[in-house]
Design a protein around this motif. Structure first.
Motif, mmCIF file in Angstrom:
data_model
loop_
_atom_site.group_PDB
_atom_site.id
_atom_site.type_symbol
_atom_site.label_atom_id
_atom_site.label_comp_id
_atom_site.label_asym_id
_atom_site.label_seq_id
_atom_site.Cartn_x
_atom_site.Cartn_y
_atom_site.Cartn_z
ATOM 1 N N GLU A 92 0.824 -1.205 0.000
ATOM 2 C CA GLU A 92 0.000 0.000 0.000
ATOM 3 C C GLU A 92 0.860 1.257 0.000
ATOM 4 N N VAL A 93 1.946 1.241 0.775
ATOM 5 C CA VAL A 93 2.867 2.389 0.808
ATOM 6 C C VAL A 93 3.449 2.620 -0.587
ATOM 7 N N VAL A 94 3.885 1.532 -1.234
ATOM 8 C CA VAL A 94 4.476 1.645 -2.566
ATOM 9 C C VAL A 94 3.421 2.077 -3.585
ATOM 10 N N ALA A 95 2.209 1.534 -3.470
ATOM 11 C CA ALA A 95 1.143 1.876 -4.413
ATOM 12 C C ALA A 95 0.791 3.361 -4.328
ATOM 13 N N ARG A 96 0.789 3.916 -3.112
ATOM 14 C CA ARG A 96 0.505 5.357 -2.972
ATOM 15 C C ARG A 96 1.579 6.180 -3.685
ATOM 16 N N ALA A 97 2.838 5.797 -3.471
ATOM 17 C CA ALA A 97 3.933 6.518 -4.130
ATOM 18 C C ALA A 97 3.855 6.353 -5.650
ATOM 19 N N PHE A 98 3.487 5.166 -6.088
ATOM 20 C CA PHE A 98 3.376 4.886 -7.519
ATOM 21 C C PHE A 98 2.297 5.768 -8.147
ATOM 22 N N ALA A 99 1.168 5.905 -7.439
ATOM 23 C CA ALA A 99 0.037 6.672 -7.970
ATOM 24 C C ALA A 99 0.366 8.158 -8.094
ATOM 25 N N ARG A 100 1.251 8.659 -7.247
ATOM 26 C CA ARG A 100 1.542 10.094 -7.264
ATOM 27 C C ARG A 100 2.942 10.404 -7.805
ATOM 28 N N ARG A 101 3.537 9.470 -8.522
ATOM 29 C CA ARG A 101 4.906 9.680 -8.989
ATOM 30 C C ARG A 101 5.028 10.846 -9.955
ATOM 31 N N ALA A 102 3.951 11.147 -10.694
ATOM 32 C CA ALA A 102 3.995 12.266 -11.639
ATOM 33 C C ALA A 102 4.053 13.617 -10.918
ATOM 34 N N ASP A 103 3.734 13.627 -9.614
ATOM 35 C CA ASP A 103 3.749 14.884 -8.858
ATOM 36 C C ASP A 103 5.156 15.364 -8.536
ATOM 37 N N LEU A 104 6.158 14.482 -8.652
ATOM 38 C CA LEU A 104 7.545 14.885 -8.377
ATOM 39 C C LEU A 104 8.101 15.599 -9.609
ATOM 40 N N SER A 105 8.327 16.879 -9.468
ATOM 41 C CA SER A 105 8.763 17.675 -10.620
ATOM 42 C C SER A 105 10.151 17.249 -11.096
ATOM 43 N N ASP A 106 10.336 17.328 -12.392
ATOM 44 C CA ASP A 106 11.624 17.041 -13.027
ATOM 45 C C ASP A 106 12.114 15.612 -12.778
ATOM 46 N N ARG B 70 9.674 8.714 -12.984
ATOM 47 C CA ARG B 70 10.540 7.537 -12.848
ATOM 48 C C ARG B 70 11.148 7.409 -11.458
ATOM 49 N N VAL B 71 10.606 8.176 -10.510
ATOM 50 C CA VAL B 71 11.092 8.150 -9.126
ATOM 51 C C VAL B 71 9.901 7.968 -8.194
ATOM 52 N N LEU B 72 10.056 7.092 -7.219
ATOM 53 C CA LEU B 72 9.037 6.925 -6.181
ATOM 54 C C LEU B 72 9.549 7.517 -4.884
ATOM 55 N N LEU B 73 8.681 8.274 -4.203
ATOM 56 C CA LEU B 73 8.990 8.814 -2.881
ATOM 57 C C LEU B 73 8.065 8.142 -1.875
ATOM 58 N N LEU B 74 8.623 7.253 -1.067
ATOM 59 C CA LEU B 74 7.826 6.490 -0.098
ATOM 60 C C LEU B 74 7.637 7.288 1.190
ATOM 61 N N ASP B 75 6.463 7.102 1.804
ATOM 62 C CA ASP B 75 6.176 7.770 3.081
ATOM 63 C C ASP B 75 7.033 7.215 4.210
ATOM 64 N N SER B 76 7.418 5.960 4.093
ATOM 65 C CA SER B 76 8.189 5.320 5.162
ATOM 66 C C SER B 76 9.070 4.233 4.562
ATOM 67 N N GLY B 77 10.113 3.885 5.292
ATOM 68 C CA GLY B 77 10.971 2.798 4.845
ATOM 69 C C GLY B 77 10.261 1.469 5.015
ATOM 70 N N CYS B 78 10.173 0.689 3.968
ATOM 71 C CA CYS B 78 9.481 -0.604 4.010
ATOM 72 C C CYS B 78 9.988 -1.449 2.854
ATOM 73 N N PRO B 79 9.721 -2.758 2.869
ATOM 74 C CA PRO B 79 10.065 -3.575 1.691
ATOM 75 C C PRO B 79 9.321 -3.042 0.467
ATOM 76 N N TRP B 80 10.020 -2.846 -0.643
ATOM 77 C CA TRP B 80 9.372 -2.239 -1.802
ATOM 78 C C TRP B 80 9.692 -2.902 -3.141
ATOM 79 N N LYS B 81 10.755 -3.671 -3.215
ATOM 80 C CA LYS B 81 11.243 -4.117 -4.526
ATOM 81 C C LYS B 81 10.217 -4.926 -5.304
ATOM 82 N N GLU B 82 9.671 -5.986 -4.696
ATOM 83 C CA GLU B 82 8.758 -6.838 -5.459
ATOM 84 C C GLU B 82 7.500 -6.084 -5.864
#
Length: 351
Positions: free
Chosen positions: A220-234, A238-250
């Motif tokens: 869920e943490v990764v999915a939230r970052a994935f959904a808003r990835r276009a909000d990170l300018s420049d 192609r970059v995800l910003l996670l709210d917290s450190g968690c397993p994310w690779k798979e």
């Protein structure tokens, strides 16, 4: 003969029932006596997680006249009939599997097939009819239960002409097997040992389910970052910003597949807070699951630098480190971490 065996089984049932309050109508789970194995131990543990079987007596016998009187029977009786709650897998012609898998079920797999979603709901608090339950149900079978089924049915994990380089003695099935009385132990309470084995196997299952459920929360943490990835300018998405450190690779690979991202749209970097140092990590996504090759490593001039040395090479002061291979780095601030990935995105760098 059969009558002494029947008498012993009934005496055990009366003994166990006597421990409960008068007037309570306890359900009864049947399985075989003698040496126990991981599959029926786990089957009984899973049933005990359900309200209707939580206080059930476990009757261990091979006497058919006793088994016929019980509410549910696992791993004995040469019969699979879910309508009558009979779950054995030893009979000729039995070839049942879980949907989507090819491994023949043991009694553990049969109970999981028919009761698994309810068991997982009890252990993990995940709604039975949710997409999360679908993921959890397949995860637990693939990564935990299928091995139990395969071992009990004598299915090797690799071709027989391939010799393992070392002996794997710490598998759950072996640990359960060690709890059986030894060949020369005439004092041990076999039923007591069975209940000890239930604690071991059940503890392992509960721990794995808790870990897998935590994975759903990480997704869920990764999915939230994935959904808003276009909000990170420049960052070109192609970059995800996670709210917290968690397993994310798979979950990155999974979400990319679900969205059908082309190679030139794939995620290159993931930024997340470092749980111990109060800084932020910048980590490269590997070309594939299990690979050590980054899709785009951090720039070569940064690699192997730390602190003030790194500050001379990156856009914003406050660098912590960049690994010598360039697969991960760190910055004391989120602003600095974002500046690092923006610079890396425009830097001509080989993985």
């Amino acid at each position: 003969g059969e009558r002494p065996e029947m008498l012993r089984a009934l005496q055990r049932a009366v003994h166990m029932a006597g421990k409960r309050s008068l007037g309570s109508a306890s359900m009864k789970i049947g399985t075989h006596n003698g040496a126990f194995h991981c599959d029926e131990v786990l089957a009984c543990y899973m049933l005990r997680q359900l309200p209707e079987y939580r206080e059930a007596d476990i009757i261990r016998t091979r006497d058919k006249s006793v088994l016929d009187t019980l509410d549910i029977v696992v791993d004995v009786g040469a019969e699979y009939d879910a309508a009558r709650h009979r779950y054995d897998h030893h009979q000729r012609g039995f070839e049942h599997t879980l949907d989507g898998f090819s491994t023949k079920l043991s009694s553990a797999g049969l109970v999981y097939k028919h009761f698994g979603r309810r068991v997982l709901a009890s252990l993990a608090g995940v709604a039975e009819d949710s997409a999360d339950m679908d993921r959890l149900y397949r995860n637990v079978y693939k990564n935990f239960m299928e091995e139990v089924d395969a071992v009990d049915n004598g299915i090797s994990a690799y071709p027989e002409d391939v010799q393992p380089k070392y002996k794997t003695n710490l598998a759950l099935g072996r640990m359960v097997g060690w709890l059986n009385p030894t060949w020369d132990d005439e004092e041990s309470d076999e039923d007591g040992r069975f209940h000890e084995a239930m604690k071991v196997a059940g503890g392992a299952l509960s721990s794995y389910v808790a870990s897998a459920a935590a994975g759903l929360r990480a997704r869920e943490v990764v999915a939230r970052a994935f959904a808003r990835r276009a909000d990170l300018s420049d960052c070109a998405g192609r970059v995800l910003l996670l709210d917290s450190g968690c397993p994310w690779k798979e979950y990155v690979y999974e979400l990319e597949r679900e969205e059908g991202l082309a190679e030139d749209q794939s995620i290159l970097y993931v930024i997340y807070p470092d749980r111990t140092g109060g800084s932020f990590r910048v980590q490269c996504v590997a070309v594939s699951e299990g690979s050590f090759t980054s899709r785009r490593a951090l720039p070569e001039p940064w690699r192997g630098l730390r602190d003030s040395d790194l500050d001379t090479a990156i856009p914003v002061q406050g660098g912590v480190f960049v690994h010598a291979s360039g697969f991960i780095g760190g910055h004391r601030t989120l602003e600095g971490a974002l500046a690092m990935v923006r610079a890396a995105l425009t830097h001509e760098s080989s993985p």
